[in-house]
Design an enzyme around this catalytic site. Sequence first.
Site, PDB file in Angstrom:
ATOM      1  N   GLU A 235     -69.716  71.129 -21.224  1.00 26.02           N
ATOM      2  CA  GLU A 235     -69.885  71.952 -22.233  1.00 26.02           C
ATOM      3  C   GLU A 235     -70.993  72.754 -22.168  1.00 26.02           C
ATOM      4  O   GLU A 235     -71.090  74.022 -22.447  1.00 26.02           O
ATOM      5  CB  GLU A 235     -69.853  71.068 -23.574  1.00 26.02           C
ATOM      6  N   GLU A 254     -73.671  71.106 -11.721  1.00 24.54           N
ATOM      7  CA  GLU A 254     -73.396  69.735 -11.388  1.00 24.54           C
ATOM      8  C   GLU A 254     -72.913  69.021 -12.883  1.00 24.54           C
ATOM      9  O   GLU A 254     -73.681  68.739 -13.719  1.00 24.54           O
ATOM     10  CB  GLU A 254     -74.091  68.695 -10.783  1.00 24.54           C
ATOM     11  N   GLU A 389     -64.580  62.355 -20.702  1.00 25.83           N
ATOM     12  CA  GLU A 389     -65.390  61.518 -20.156  1.00 25.83           C
ATOM     13  C   GLU A 389     -66.112  60.774 -21.208  1.00 25.83           C
ATOM     14  O   GLU A 389     -66.631  61.160 -22.006  1.00 25.83           O
ATOM     15  CB  GLU A 389     -66.441  62.415 -19.690  1.00 25.83           C
TER      16      GLU A 389
HETATM   17  P1  NAP Z   1     -76.306  67.392 -21.566  1.00 21.77           P
HETATM   18  O1  NAP Z   1     -76.467  67.015 -22.955  1.00 21.77           O
HETATM   19  O2  NAP Z   1     -75.493  68.515 -21.088  1.00 21.77           O
HETATM   20  O3  NAP Z   1     -77.905  67.653 -21.088  1.00 21.77           O
HETATM   21  C1  NAP Z   1     -78.243  67.717 -19.694  1.00 21.77           C
HETATM   22  C2  NAP Z   1     -79.608  68.765 -19.746  1.00 21.77           C
HETATM   23  O4  NAP Z   1     -79.588  70.125 -20.498  1.00 21.77           O
HETATM   24  C3  NAP Z   1     -80.543  67.917 -20.595  1.00 21.77           C
HETATM   25  O5  NAP Z   1     -81.921  68.152 -19.881  1.00 21.77           O
HETATM   26  C4  NAP Z   1     -80.548  69.100 -21.981  1.00 21.77           C
HETATM   27  O6  NAP Z   1     -81.725  68.741 -22.846  1.00 21.77           O
HETATM   28  C5  NAP Z   1     -80.480  70.300 -21.367  1.00 21.77           C
HETATM   29  N1  NAP Z   1     -79.910  71.006 -22.284  1.00 21.77           N
HETATM   30  C6  NAP Z   1     -79.165  71.119 -23.617  1.00 21.77           C
HETATM   31  N2  NAP Z   1     -78.854  72.237 -23.970  1.00 21.77           N
HETATM   32  C7  NAP Z   1     -79.080  73.195 -23.297  1.00 21.77           C
HETATM   33  C8  NAP Z   1     -79.541  74.464 -23.348  1.00 21.77           C
HETATM   34  N3  NAP Z   1     -78.643  75.031 -24.527  1.00 21.77           N
HETATM   35  N4  NAP Z   1     -79.773  75.283 -22.537  1.00 21.77           N
HETATM   36  C9  NAP Z   1     -80.615  74.643 -21.408  1.00 21.77           C
HETATM   37  N5  NAP Z   1     -80.728  73.328 -21.143  1.00 21.77           N
HETATM   38  C10 NAP Z   1     -79.974  72.559 -22.198  1.00 21.77           C
HETATM   39  O7  NAP Z   1     -75.841  66.186 -20.530  1.00 21.77           O
HETATM   40  P2  NAP Z   1     -76.763  64.890 -20.802  1.00 21.77           P
HETATM   41  O8  NAP Z   1     -75.910  64.052 -22.119  1.00 21.77           O
HETATM   42  O9  NAP Z   1     -78.186  64.849 -20.753  1.00 21.77           O
HETATM   43  O10 NAP Z   1     -75.885  63.785 -19.370  1.00 21.77           O
HETATM   44  C11 NAP Z   1     -74.664  63.474 -19.318  1.00 21.77           C
HETATM   45  C12 NAP Z   1     -73.836  64.456 -18.724  1.00 21.77           C
HETATM   46  O11 NAP Z   1     -74.415  64.739 -17.340  1.00 21.77           O
HETATM   47  C13 NAP Z   1     -72.498  63.560 -18.494  1.00 21.77           C
HETATM   48  O12 NAP Z   1     -71.532  64.731 -18.700  1.00 21.77           O
HETATM   49  C14 NAP Z   1     -72.585  63.550 -16.861  1.00 21.77           C
HETATM   50  O13 NAP Z   1     -71.187  63.523 -16.388  1.00 21.77           O
HETATM   51  C15 NAP Z   1     -73.151  64.831 -16.251  1.00 21.77           C
HETATM   52  N6  NAP Z   1     -74.007  64.484 -15.140  1.00 21.77           N
HETATM   53  C16 NAP Z   1     -73.326  65.059 -14.030  1.00 21.77           C
HETATM   54  C17 NAP Z   1     -73.884  64.833 -12.616  1.00 21.77           C
HETATM   55  C18 NAP Z   1     -73.477  65.397 -11.618  1.00 21.77           C
HETATM   56  O14 NAP Z   1     -73.992  65.402 -10.524  1.00 21.77           O
HETATM   57  N7  NAP Z   1     -72.118  66.108 -11.527  1.00 21.77           N
HETATM   58  C19 NAP Z   1     -74.972  63.973 -12.475  1.00 21.77           C
HETATM   59  C20 NAP Z   1     -75.294  63.252 -13.702  1.00 21.77           C
HETATM   60  C21 NAP Z   1     -74.862  63.585 -15.070  1.00 21.77           C
HETATM   61  P3  NAP Z   1     -81.731  67.763 -24.016  1.00 21.77           P
HETATM   62  O15 NAP Z   1     -81.914  66.351 -23.343  1.00 21.77           O
HETATM   63  O16 NAP Z   1     -82.893  68.235 -24.739  1.00 21.77           O
HETATM   64  O17 NAP Z   1     -80.636  68.053 -24.860  1.00 21.77           O
END
Ligand code: NAP
Length: 486
Positions: A235, A254, A389
């Site tokens: 998202e 990713e 997920e």
């Molecule tokens: P997330 O909520 O999407 O956040 C990821 C990063 O993006 C955090 O540093 C977050 O900061 C930042 N972020 C949030 N809103 C943003 C915006 N508008 N502009 C720029 N950056 C923004 O994900 P999460 O909850 O930390 O991690 C879980 C997700 O990561 C899961 O969906 C998982 O599958 C995915 N993941 C994928 C991989 C891969 O290699 N494919 C590896 C690991 C995890 P804040 O923390 O301040 O919100």
Amino acid sequence: MTTTQIPFEGLASGGQRIASADGRTAPAYNPATGQPIADVAQASAADVDATVILAHQRFSQGAWKTMRSRERGQILQRIANLIRERQETLAQIESANGGKPISAARGEIGAVANTFEYYAGAVNKIHGQTIPANANGTALTFREPLGVCVLIVPWNFPLVITGWKVAPALAMGNTVIVKPASATPLSALALADLAVEAGLPEGVLNVLPGSGSVAGNALVSHPLVRKISFTGSTEIGMGVMKQAADGIKRVSLELGGKSANVIFADAYLDTCIESSIFAVYDNAGQDCCARSRIFVERPIFDEFVERFTARAKTLKVGDPMQEATEMGPLITPQHRETVMNYLNIGDAEGAKRLCGGIIPSEAGLAGGNFLTPAVYVDVQAGMRIMQEEVFGPVVCIMPFEGEDEAIKLANDTPYGLSGSLWTRDIGRALRVARAIETGMLSINSSSSVHIEAPFGGMKQSGLGREQGMVALDHYSEYKSVFIAND
Ligand code: NAP
């Protein structure tokens, strides 16, 4: 512990640790206790602007990108060495801030050192080509760094994922700004300090903790940023990609996953069951590669479910600092709520929960975000717990009959990140591996990560690849130069 006793952690900008321009801080917590462990400066839009300008100047001045390749590689190697020397300290940080069992945290820090070592060795092996162009002259290509790269990292593998981005970006000669997740900023800040100690020129690696909506948003929209490498939810990744369209910033993503674990009746079950347990419950299920949908061939379905569930019930959930702990807490109380909401959805959809999804009542765990591992059967492919997920310790197990059905079920998701298949038939293994739409697939194994091999997703799991030599392509451009003979 009160917030007044906890250490202050400044932004890492230009080789210094500084307070944010508006003085804002936010606590970083220990998810196993619910207690704050550091008070962390939060980057404002003004801090982002100042750090991007500084990183752009460092890039343009060229000290890093024009440094001789062997010297650049030696600095990356020194970073790897320092990470190894400080493995225990860094593992304690990662465990305390991320809730990881300490043994797993040690392994992750070792992997980060390996990442820097791999790209240290790559630096003097990156080169262009001479091309037989149809002209009277010679065509050459050069590999050029991009400029300021913004590296946005999630909370589930904070330093591992930081390393996957920082090391290849630096190897290509870029300058970088890491935006760690709000929940887990501490290990990336420690890396920034360590990199300066290793001799990395100041301002080449910067770390700006802060919220996604303020710091992340300001970084993605900054006109001097050339590349955004984002790991996180699908998202938020979609929003980042749209925002990056302004200015045609390079983007790699990713994102989320809902990976399949396909088990044929001829699999070695002992190995397969133990491996399948950790393939979904490792890191408390907060793993983008978690094999959270298990498909088992009908003749062994009952045996598999019985043995898998029995093992899930014995998983040691508890204090991450205990050596014997196999599963720690979820990252925040809010995230545990989200996972428990999915359990309610699964129950209401008619799936049968065989165990788990319980908040443990043991003394000492009450302050943390613990949840026991859950197993569902009687699931249908279209159920939300089979499609979305959950990002927690929840697995769905479903029977199948024959290769065609296994492939159809494995591909029945918008994601395509990872997965496993178990069989002793090599022909079938290769047929099914080729047919599953996924970026990584392990045969008779649950491993998704090999620093030497590409890592990334198909479909809505992402764009581009990390790790291996291919990651360097995502932090560089090809420049073609033609030299006339006359
Ligand atoms: P997330 O909520 O999407 O956040 C990821 C990063 O993006 C955090 O540093 C977050 O900061 C930042 N972020 C949030 N809103 C943003 C915006 N508008 N502009 C720029 N950056 C923004 O994900 P999460 O909850 O930390 O991690 C879980 C997700 O990561 C899961 O969906 C998982 O599958 C995915 N993941 C994928 C991989 C891969 O290699 N494919 C590896 C690991 C995890 P804040 O923390 O301040 O919100």
